[in-house]
Design a protein around this motif. Sequence first.
Motif, PDB file in Angstrom:
ATOM      1  N   LEU A   1       6.624   2.556   9.293  1.00  0.00           N
ATOM      2  CA  LEU A   1       5.367   2.479   9.026  1.00  0.00           C
ATOM      3  C   LEU A   1       4.613   3.711   8.312  1.00  0.00           C
ATOM      4  O   LEU A   1       3.795   3.477   7.586  1.00  0.00           O
ATOM      5  CB  LEU A   1       4.746   2.516  10.502  1.00  0.00           C
ATOM      6  CG  LEU A   1       4.746   1.050  11.496  1.00  0.00           C
ATOM      7  CD1 LEU A   1       4.211   1.234  12.738  1.00  0.00           C
ATOM      8  CD2 LEU A   1       4.165  -0.067  10.849  1.00  0.00           C
ATOM      9  N   VAL A   2       5.307   4.553   8.362  1.00  0.00           N
ATOM     10  CA  VAL A   2       5.066   6.047   7.638  1.00  0.00           C
ATOM     11  C   VAL A   2       5.121   5.574   6.328  1.00  0.00           C
ATOM     12  O   VAL A   2       4.391   5.989   5.333  1.00  0.00           O
ATOM     13  CB  VAL A   2       5.695   7.107   8.338  1.00  0.00           C
ATOM     14  CG1 VAL A   2       5.555   8.305   7.082  1.00  0.00           C
ATOM     15  CG2 VAL A   2       5.318   7.684   9.679  1.00  0.00           C
ATOM     16  N   LYS A   3       6.596   5.113   5.865  1.00  0.00           N
ATOM     17  CA  LYS A   3       6.822   4.529   4.485  1.00  0.00           C
ATOM     18  C   LYS A   3       5.633   3.854   4.030  1.00  0.00           C
ATOM     19  O   LYS A   3       5.201   3.771   2.921  1.00  0.00           O
ATOM     20  CB  LYS A   3       8.041   4.113   4.541  1.00  0.00           C
ATOM     21  CG  LYS A   3       8.531   3.531   2.965  1.00  0.00           C
ATOM     22  CD  LYS A   3       9.703   3.046   2.827  1.00  0.00           C
ATOM     23  CE  LYS A   3      10.093   2.593   1.546  1.00  0.00           C
ATOM     24  NZ  LYS A   3      11.523   2.037   1.661  1.00  0.00           N
TER      25      LYS A   3
ATOM     26  N   GLN B   1      -2.079  -2.056  -1.199  1.00  0.00           N
ATOM     27  CA  GLN B   1      -2.997  -1.029  -0.485  1.00  0.00           C
ATOM     28  C   GLN B   1      -3.337  -1.509   0.935  1.00  0.00           C
ATOM     29  O   GLN B   1      -3.579  -0.841   1.696  1.00  0.00           O
ATOM     30  CB  GLN B   1      -4.302  -1.222  -1.636  1.00  0.00           C
ATOM     31  CG  GLN B   1      -5.354  -0.257  -1.024  1.00  0.00           C
ATOM     32  CD  GLN B   1      -6.496  -0.274  -2.096  1.00  0.00           C
ATOM     33  OE1 GLN B   1      -6.061   0.234  -3.229  1.00  0.00           O
ATOM     34  NE2 GLN B   1      -7.911  -0.805  -1.515  1.00  0.00           N
ATOM     35  N   LYS B   2      -3.557  -2.774   0.985  1.00  0.00           N
ATOM     36  CA  LYS B   2      -4.222  -3.193   2.484  1.00  0.00           C
ATOM     37  C   LYS B   2      -2.895  -3.060   3.326  1.00  0.00           C
ATOM     38  O   LYS B   2      -3.408  -2.694   4.683  1.00  0.00           O
ATOM     39  CB  LYS B   2      -4.309  -4.511   2.346  1.00  0.00           C
ATOM     40  CG  LYS B   2      -3.419  -5.758   2.256  1.00  0.00           C
ATOM     41  CD  LYS B   2      -4.067  -7.066   2.365  1.00  0.00           C
ATOM     42  CE  LYS B   2      -3.145  -8.447   1.960  1.00  0.00           C
ATOM     43  NZ  LYS B   2      -2.687  -8.491   0.460  1.00  0.00           N
ATOM     44  N   SER B   3      -1.859  -2.935   2.992  1.00  0.00           N
ATOM     45  CA  SER B   3      -0.693  -2.726   4.290  1.00  0.00           C
ATOM     46  C   SER B   3      -0.861  -1.060   4.592  1.00  0.00           C
ATOM     47  O   SER B   3      -0.352  -0.688   5.487  1.00  0.00           O
ATOM     48  CB  SER B   3       0.782  -2.711   3.566  1.00  0.00           C
ATOM     49  OG  SER B   3       1.035  -4.018   3.288  1.00  0.00           O
ATOM     50  N   ARG B   4      -1.488  -0.334   3.611  1.00  0.00           N
ATOM     51  CA  ARG B   4      -1.588   1.198   3.719  1.00  0.00           C
ATOM     52  C   ARG B   4      -2.682   1.434   5.084  1.00  0.00           C
ATOM     53  O   ARG B   4      -2.257   2.266   6.180  1.00  0.00           O
ATOM     54  CB  ARG B   4      -2.110   2.082   2.714  1.00  0.00           C
ATOM     55  CG  ARG B   4      -1.118   2.056   1.539  1.00  0.00           C
ATOM     56  CD  ARG B   4      -1.314   2.843   0.496  1.00  0.00           C
ATOM     57  NE  ARG B   4      -1.396   4.268   0.722  1.00  0.00           N
ATOM     58  CZ  ARG B   4      -1.866   5.356   0.098  1.00  0.00           C
ATOM     59  NH1 ARG B   4      -2.447   5.161  -1.056  1.00  0.00           N
ATOM     60  NH2 ARG B   4      -1.815   6.607   0.637  1.00  0.00           N
ATOM     61  N   ALA B   5      -3.628   0.710   4.909  1.00  0.00           N
ATOM     62  CA  ALA B   5      -4.676   0.684   5.869  1.00  0.00           C
ATOM     63  C   ALA B   5      -4.115   0.048   7.403  1.00  0.00           C
ATOM     64  O   ALA B   5      -4.249   0.579   8.587  1.00  0.00           O
ATOM     65  CB  ALA B   5      -5.919   0.096   5.594  1.00  0.00           C
ATOM     66  N   ALA B   6      -3.289  -1.069   7.229  1.00  0.00           N
ATOM     67  CA  ALA B   6      -2.649  -1.590   8.142  1.00  0.00           C
ATOM     68  C   ALA B   6      -1.592  -0.733   8.938  1.00  0.00           C
ATOM     69  O   ALA B   6      -1.480  -0.566  10.246  1.00  0.00           O
ATOM     70  CB  ALA B   6      -1.935  -2.999   7.897  1.00  0.00           C
ATOM     71  N   ALA B   7      -0.964   0.088   8.045  1.00  0.00           N
ATOM     72  CA  ALA B   7      -0.077   1.055   8.680  1.00  0.00           C
ATOM     73  C   ALA B   7      -0.766   1.945   9.352  1.00  0.00           C
ATOM     74  O   ALA B   7       0.072   2.485  10.328  1.00  0.00           O
ATOM     75  CB  ALA B   7       0.932   1.530   7.532  1.00  0.00           C
ATOM     76  N   ALA B   8      -1.772   2.595   8.749  1.00  0.00           N
ATOM     77  CA  ALA B   8      -2.443   3.460   9.823  1.00  0.00           C
ATOM     78  C   ALA B   8      -2.931   3.068  11.171  1.00  0.00           C
ATOM     79  O   ALA B   8      -2.581   3.504  12.266  1.00  0.00           O
ATOM     80  CB  ALA B   8      -3.737   3.767   9.011  1.00  0.00           C
ATOM     81  N   LEU B   9      -3.170   2.090  11.061  1.00  0.00           N
ATOM     82  CA  LEU B   9      -3.771   1.390  12.284  1.00  0.00           C
ATOM     83  C   LEU B   9      -2.603   0.989  13.168  1.00  0.00           C
ATOM     84  O   LEU B   9      -2.737   1.255  14.596  1.00  0.00           O
ATOM     85  CB  LEU B   9      -4.767   0.049  12.216  1.00  0.00           C
ATOM     86  CG  LEU B   9      -6.025  -0.113  11.471  1.00  0.00           C
ATOM     87  CD1 LEU B   9      -6.369  -1.436  11.062  1.00  0.00           C
ATOM     88  CD2 LEU B   9      -6.949   0.734  12.547  1.00  0.00           C
TER      89      LEU B   9
END
Length: 425
Positions: free
Chosen positions: A341-343, A353-361
Amino acid sequence: MDKRFLNLFALTEDEAIALLDTPLAQLAEDDSRYVAAAQLAAFPSEAAVNALIRAVQKTEDILDNRITRRKAIESLGKLKAKQALPIISDCLTDDDRYTVEVTVWAIGEMGTQDAEILEAVAQLLEQPNQTYRVIIHTLANLEYVPALARIRPFVEAEDEPTAIAAVSAVCRFTGDYAAMENVVALLQSDNINARRGCLQDLIDARYYDAIPAIARCPISLVFRLRAIRTLAQLGIAAGTLTFADVQSSLEQALIDHPDTLTLVHEYDQPPALAFAIRELYQTDFGRCYLATKTLLARYADELPAALFDTYESEAHNDYGAHYHVVKLFGWLKHQPAYDFLVKALHNPLPQFQKSRAAAALALGELGDRRAISELVRCLDTPIWSLKYATLIALDKLGDNNASRLVEDSDWAVRAKAATLVPSTI
C-alpha cells in the motif's frame, strides 16, 4: 484541461507541425500525421493552431487523411481555438459522420453565439445517421433555444444516452425541471453509457438535487467525483449549496465502498473466487463493485493471497484492477499488505492516480501509525483527491496535520481541513 497525458507521443511542437505538414506521399513508414495532430493539443500556440487548420483543409478522401482531419478538429476543440470556427464549421456538411460528430463537439468546446453556425448544427437533428446526443448536448450548452422543437422528439429515443440528453435540454430550455428525475433514474441503468451520460447531463442542467444519487451510482469514482465536485462548485458559487451539503456525498464517493452503491448487476448464483477476481478487470465498474462486494462477503479468509497473486500476474499493469486490489486490502485490514500500500501511495504514474488516494484510505483502515509519515508526504501533492483522502486517513490514525491545508488552493481540501482543525473560539 488535464494535461498529464498530453505528451505521450514524445514529439516536440516543431516536430509535430513538420510531420502534420508532410505530404502523404512523402511520409515514412512509421510516420503518423494522426499522432502529430493529437500531440499539437498540448501546444496552445498560433503556430500549432495554424498547422491544425491546414490539416483540416486537406480533403483527400483516403482513410489516413480522414482520421487525421478528425483528430485535428478534436485538437482544435481541446485548444478552444475559436479562430478556427469558420474553417471547421464547413465540416458540418462532410459526408463522413464521424467528422461531423467531432466538429459538433469542437464547436461546443470553442463556444459560439453565431446563429448561422448554431442553426447548421441544429439542422443535423433532421438528418439520418447522426450522433444526436453530441448535437443535442452542444446545442443545450450553447443555449440555442430555437432548436427546442427539433430536440423534443428525441426525448422518446430508443438510445438511452440520446434520450436523457434530450430530456435535460428540454428542461433547461423550458425551465421546467420536473422530468429531471427521469434522468436521475437512469443512473441505475444497466447501460454503462447511459450512466455516464447521465452524469454529464446532470452537470449541464445544474441539477444539485442529484448529488446523493450520483454518489450511489455504480460507475468509476473518477466520473462520480468529477460530477459531484462540479455541481458542488457551481452550487456553492451560486449560494445554493454549502460544503456541509455536499461533504457526505463527496466522501462517500471517494471512499467508494460497494455497500454505499446501488448496484445494477447481480449474479445468477454465487461465483467462484477465481471468477470474482477476474471481474475486477471489467471496464464496467458496476461489475467490479459487485465482485468486490461478493469477495468481501464470501471470501475474506482466502482473499488476501488471491489478491497478491492477481497483482503479480496482471493487476500491477492494469490500473483498474490495481485500484480494486488496493481498496480490498484496506477493507480486509490486511496488515501484510502495508508495504504494498505504501508503494501504491507513492506511485508516480498518472494512470494509477486513483490508486494513490485509495492507498491513503487503505492505510488509514490498517490503523498502523507507521503510515503517518508516509501520508504526510502526500499533503504537498497537487492532486486534490489524494490530499483529501490523506486528510481522512490521518484523522483516522489520530494525526493533527490538517492545519497545514486550511489555506490549500483547492476549495474542497480547504473545507475538509477546516472541519478537522479544532476551533479556537
